[in-house]
Write a protein that holds these residues in place. Structure first.
Motif, PDB file in Angstrom:
ATOM      1  N   ALA A 122       6.386  11.009   0.028  1.00 49.72           N
ATOM      2  CA  ALA A 122       6.221  12.464   0.108  1.00 49.72           C
ATOM      3  C   ALA A 122       7.153  13.128  -0.898  1.00 49.72           C
ATOM      4  O   ALA A 122       8.208  12.593  -1.231  1.00 49.72           O
ATOM      5  CB  ALA A 122       6.526  12.961   1.520  1.00 49.72           C
ATOM      6  N   VAL A 123       6.731  14.293  -1.361  1.00 52.76           N
ATOM      7  CA  VAL A 123       7.485  15.043  -2.370  1.00 52.76           C
ATOM      8  C   VAL A 123       7.963  16.345  -1.753  1.00 52.76           C
ATOM      9  O   VAL A 123       7.204  17.040  -1.078  1.00 52.76           O
ATOM     10  CB  VAL A 123       6.607  15.325  -3.609  1.00 52.76           C
ATOM     11  CG1 VAL A 123       7.388  16.092  -4.659  1.00 52.76           C
ATOM     12  CG2 VAL A 123       6.052  14.027  -4.186  1.00 52.76           C
ATOM     13  N   THR A 124       9.230  16.681  -2.007  1.00 55.24           N
ATOM     14  CA  THR A 124       9.811  17.918  -1.500  1.00 55.24           C
ATOM     15  C   THR A 124      10.591  18.614  -2.611  1.00 55.24           C
ATOM     16  O   THR A 124      10.918  18.006  -3.627  1.00 55.24           O
ATOM     17  CB  THR A 124      10.750  17.653  -0.309  1.00 55.24           C
ATOM     18  OG1 THR A 124      11.142  18.908   0.265  1.00 55.24           O
ATOM     19  CG2 THR A 124      11.986  16.876  -0.712  1.00 55.24           C
ATOM     20  N   ALA A 125      10.896  19.863  -2.372  1.00 58.72           N
ATOM     21  CA  ALA A 125      11.748  20.624  -3.291  1.00 58.72           C
ATOM     22  C   ALA A 125      13.199  20.497  -2.842  1.00 58.72           C
ATOM     23  O   ALA A 125      13.483  20.172  -1.687  1.00 58.72           O
ATOM     24  CB  ALA A 125      11.339  22.095  -3.290  1.00 58.72           C
ATOM     25  N   ALA A 126      14.118  20.758  -3.756  1.00 58.69           N
ATOM     26  CA  ALA A 126      15.536  20.743  -3.401  1.00 58.69           C
ATOM     27  C   ALA A 126      15.888  21.939  -2.527  1.00 58.69           C
ATOM     28  O   ALA A 126      16.810  21.883  -1.716  1.00 58.69           O
ATOM     29  CB  ALA A 126      16.394  20.743  -4.661  1.00 58.69           C
ATOM     30  N   ILE A 171      10.691  11.880  -2.463  1.00 58.03           N
ATOM     31  CA  ILE A 171      10.916  12.280  -3.845  1.00 58.03           C
ATOM     32  C   ILE A 171      11.323  13.750  -3.847  1.00 58.03           C
ATOM     33  O   ILE A 171      10.668  14.574  -3.211  1.00 58.03           O
ATOM     34  CB  ILE A 171       9.633  12.115  -4.677  1.00 58.03           C
ATOM     35  CG1 ILE A 171       9.139  10.672  -4.616  1.00 58.03           C
ATOM     36  CG2 ILE A 171       9.854  12.570  -6.110  1.00 58.03           C
ATOM     37  CD1 ILE A 171       7.711  10.498  -5.086  1.00 58.03           C
ATOM     38  N   THR A 172      12.396  14.072  -4.575  1.00 58.25           N
ATOM     39  CA  THR A 172      12.822  15.460  -4.710  1.00 58.25           C
ATOM     40  C   THR A 172      12.413  15.959  -6.086  1.00 58.25           C
ATOM     41  O   THR A 172      12.654  15.307  -7.092  1.00 58.25           O
ATOM     42  CB  THR A 172      14.347  15.590  -4.546  1.00 58.25           C
ATOM     43  OG1 THR A 172      14.701  15.053  -3.262  1.00 58.25           O
ATOM     44  CG2 THR A 172      14.793  17.038  -4.612  1.00 58.25           C
ATOM     45  N   SER A 173      11.784  17.134  -6.098  1.00 57.44           N
ATOM     46  CA  SER A 173      11.279  17.719  -7.337  1.00 57.44           C
ATOM     47  C   SER A 173      11.690  19.183  -7.411  1.00 57.44           C
ATOM     48  O   SER A 173      11.821  19.852  -6.390  1.00 57.44           O
ATOM     49  CB  SER A 173       9.754  17.617  -7.353  1.00 57.44           C
ATOM     50  OG  SER A 173       9.199  18.444  -8.333  1.00 57.44           O
ATOM     51  N   THR A 183       4.668  21.497  -6.536  1.00 55.27           N
ATOM     52  CA  THR A 183       3.287  21.850  -6.842  1.00 55.27           C
ATOM     53  C   THR A 183       2.887  21.332  -8.215  1.00 55.27           C
ATOM     54  O   THR A 183       1.807  20.787  -8.405  1.00 55.27           O
ATOM     55  CB  THR A 183       3.101  23.378  -6.781  1.00 55.27           C
ATOM     56  OG1 THR A 183       3.504  23.832  -5.494  1.00 55.27           O
ATOM     57  CG2 THR A 183       1.665  23.775  -7.027  1.00 55.27           C
ATOM     58  N   VAL A 184       3.761  21.484  -9.183  1.00 54.05           N
ATOM     59  CA  VAL A 184       3.492  21.042 -10.550  1.00 54.05           C
ATOM     60  C   VAL A 184       3.746  19.550 -10.714  1.00 54.05           C
ATOM     61  O   VAL A 184       2.994  18.852 -11.403  1.00 54.05           O
ATOM     62  CB  VAL A 184       4.360  21.845 -11.547  1.00 54.05           C
ATOM     63  CG1 VAL A 184       4.241  21.288 -12.951  1.00 54.05           C
ATOM     64  CG2 VAL A 184       3.978  23.308 -11.514  1.00 54.05           C
ATOM     65  N   ASP A 185       4.778  19.042 -10.083  1.00 58.16           N
ATOM     66  CA  ASP A 185       5.225  17.663 -10.285  1.00 58.16           C
ATOM     67  C   ASP A 185       4.560  16.635  -9.378  1.00 58.16           C
ATOM     68  O   ASP A 185       4.805  15.437  -9.532  1.00 58.16           O
ATOM     69  CB  ASP A 185       6.739  17.563 -10.074  1.00 58.16           C
ATOM     70  CG  ASP A 185       7.529  18.363 -11.086  1.00 58.16           C
ATOM     71  OD1 ASP A 185       6.997  18.627 -12.180  1.00 58.16           O
ATOM     72  OD2 ASP A 185       8.681  18.721 -10.780  1.00 58.16           O
ATOM     73  N   LEU A 186       3.751  17.058  -8.422  1.00 57.44           N
ATOM     74  CA  LEU A 186       3.228  16.138  -7.412  1.00 57.44           C
ATOM     75  C   LEU A 186       2.494  14.949  -8.027  1.00 57.44           C
ATOM     76  O   LEU A 186       2.855  13.791  -7.766  1.00 57.44           O
ATOM     77  CB  LEU A 186       2.312  16.871  -6.431  1.00 57.44           C
ATOM     78  CG  LEU A 186       1.728  16.000  -5.322  1.00 57.44           C
ATOM     79  CD1 LEU A 186       2.833  15.470  -4.422  1.00 57.44           C
ATOM     80  CD2 LEU A 186       0.710  16.784  -4.516  1.00 57.44           C
ATOM     81  N   ASP A 187       1.480  15.194  -8.813  1.00 60.13           N
ATOM     82  CA  ASP A 187       0.692  14.083  -9.352  1.00 60.13           C
ATOM     83  C   ASP A 187       1.524  13.165 -10.250  1.00 60.13           C
ATOM     84  O   ASP A 187       1.492  11.939 -10.066  1.00 60.13           O
ATOM     85  CB  ASP A 187      -0.542  14.599 -10.094  1.00 60.13           C
ATOM     86  CG  ASP A 187      -1.536  15.273  -9.156  1.00 60.13           C
ATOM     87  OD1 ASP A 187      -1.528  14.956  -7.945  1.00 60.13           O
ATOM     88  OD2 ASP A 187      -2.321  16.109  -9.632  1.00 60.13           O
ATOM     89  N   ILE A 199       0.848  -1.195   0.000  1.00 63.54           N
ATOM     90  CA  ILE A 199       0.000   0.000   0.000  1.00 63.54           C
ATOM     91  C   ILE A 199       0.879   1.240   0.000  1.00 63.54           C
ATOM     92  O   ILE A 199       1.772   1.377   0.838  1.00 63.54           O
ATOM     93  CB  ILE A 199      -0.923   0.013   1.241  1.00 63.54           C
ATOM     94  CG1 ILE A 199      -1.783  -1.249   1.266  1.00 63.54           C
ATOM     95  CG2 ILE A 199      -1.775   1.274   1.260  1.00 63.54           C
ATOM     96  CD1 ILE A 199      -2.531  -1.461   2.573  1.00 63.54           C
ATOM     97  N   MET A 200       0.627   2.139  -0.940  1.00 67.61           N
ATOM     98  CA  MET A 200       1.328   3.421  -0.976  1.00 67.61           C
ATOM     99  C   MET A 200       0.425   4.487  -0.366  1.00 67.61           C
ATOM    100  O   MET A 200      -0.761   4.566  -0.706  1.00 67.61           O
ATOM    101  CB  MET A 200       1.666   3.801  -2.421  1.00 67.61           C
ATOM    102  CG  MET A 200       2.410   5.121  -2.533  1.00 67.61           C
ATOM    103  SD  MET A 200       2.873   5.479  -4.250  1.00 67.61           S
ATOM    104  CE  MET A 200       1.967   7.003  -4.489  1.00 67.61           C
ATOM    105  N   VAL A 201       0.997   5.277   0.545  1.00 66.59           N
ATOM    106  CA  VAL A 201       0.243   6.347   1.186  1.00 66.59           C
ATOM    107  C   VAL A 201       0.986   7.665   1.000  1.00 66.59           C
ATOM    108  O   VAL A 201       2.016   7.902   1.638  1.00 66.59           O
ATOM    109  CB  VAL A 201       0.046   6.072   2.697  1.00 66.59           C
ATOM    110  CG1 VAL A 201      -0.758   7.188   3.344  1.00 66.59           C
ATOM    111  CG2 VAL A 201      -0.619   4.729   2.921  1.00 66.59           C
ATOM    112  N   PRO A 202       0.493   8.532   0.111  1.00 64.43           N
ATOM    113  CA  PRO A 202       1.104   9.862  -0.028  1.00 64.43           C
ATOM    114  C   PRO A 202       0.829  10.686   1.228  1.00 64.43           C
ATOM    115  O   PRO A 202      -0.296  10.676   1.748  1.00 64.43           O
ATOM    116  CB  PRO A 202       0.384  10.468  -1.237  1.00 64.43           C
ATOM    117  CG  PRO A 202      -0.197   9.303  -1.970  1.00 64.43           C
ATOM    118  CD  PRO A 202      -0.522   8.292  -0.905  1.00 64.43           C
ATOM    119  N   VAL A 203       1.858  11.357   1.725  1.00 61.74           N
ATOM    120  CA  VAL A 203       1.695  12.186   2.923  1.00 61.74           C
ATOM    121  C   VAL A 203       2.281  13.572   2.690  1.00 61.74           C
ATOM    122  O   VAL A 203       3.225  13.740   1.924  1.00 61.74           O
ATOM    123  CB  VAL A 203       2.338  11.546   4.177  1.00 61.74           C
ATOM    124  CG1 VAL A 203       1.658  10.252   4.527  1.00 61.74           C
ATOM    125  CG2 VAL A 203       3.821  11.329   4.001  1.00 61.74           C
TER     126      VAL A 203
END
Length: 137
Positions: free
Chosen positions: A39-43, A79-81, A85-89, A5-9
């Motif tokens: 989870a996704v973050t910026a550099a 995940i680093t993006s 905001t644009v890359d999340l999905d 199960i993947m859970v985005p947080v």
């Protein structure tokens, strides 16, 4: 039935995720599935962490708190993006395949007028993922 199960947080808003986190944990217990918190973050430095390494550590700590609270097998995947905001999905959809998840459980809000113009993250993931998606409100 489900094994992973993947859970985005969103680490900046974990208080709003209680229902989705509990749902994912209950499903993991029921099926003996592993849960990966993504989870996704910026550099660039942000409100949650100063850099991607610190962010990954905080996400891993969050996952460990879920293991302790619910007694489930957990992993974390940061995940680093350049622009979360644009890359999340797209990043979340790509990660489903990369980690081999067969279910996504994610929190969402009650739809409102703007969702007819800009779909919610949960709606986008549910509409495009190749696996089952449970959107928890």
């Amino acid at each position: 039935m489900y094994t992973h199960i993947m859970v985005p947080v969103d680490l900046a808003h974990t208080g709003r995720l209680d229902k989705a986190l509990t749902c994912a944990a209950d499903l993991a217990k029921l099926y003996g599935a592993r849960v990966t918190y993504v989870a996704v973050t910026a550099a660039a430095p942000g409100a949650v962490a100063h850099n991607p390494a610190e962010f990954a550590t905080k996400l891993a700590t969050f996952a460990e708190t879920q293991r302790t609270a619910h007694g489930i097998d957990v992993r974390s995947h940061a995940i680093t993006s350049h622009d979360p905001t644009v890359d999340l999905d797209p990043a979340l959809l790509k990660t489903v395949g990369e980690i081999g998840a067969d279910l996504v459980v994610m929190a969402s809000h009650v739809p409102n007028l703007t969702d007819y113009i800009w779909p919610s993250n949960g709606g986008t993931i549910a509409g495009h993922a190749k696996v089952s998606v449970m959107v928890v409100r």
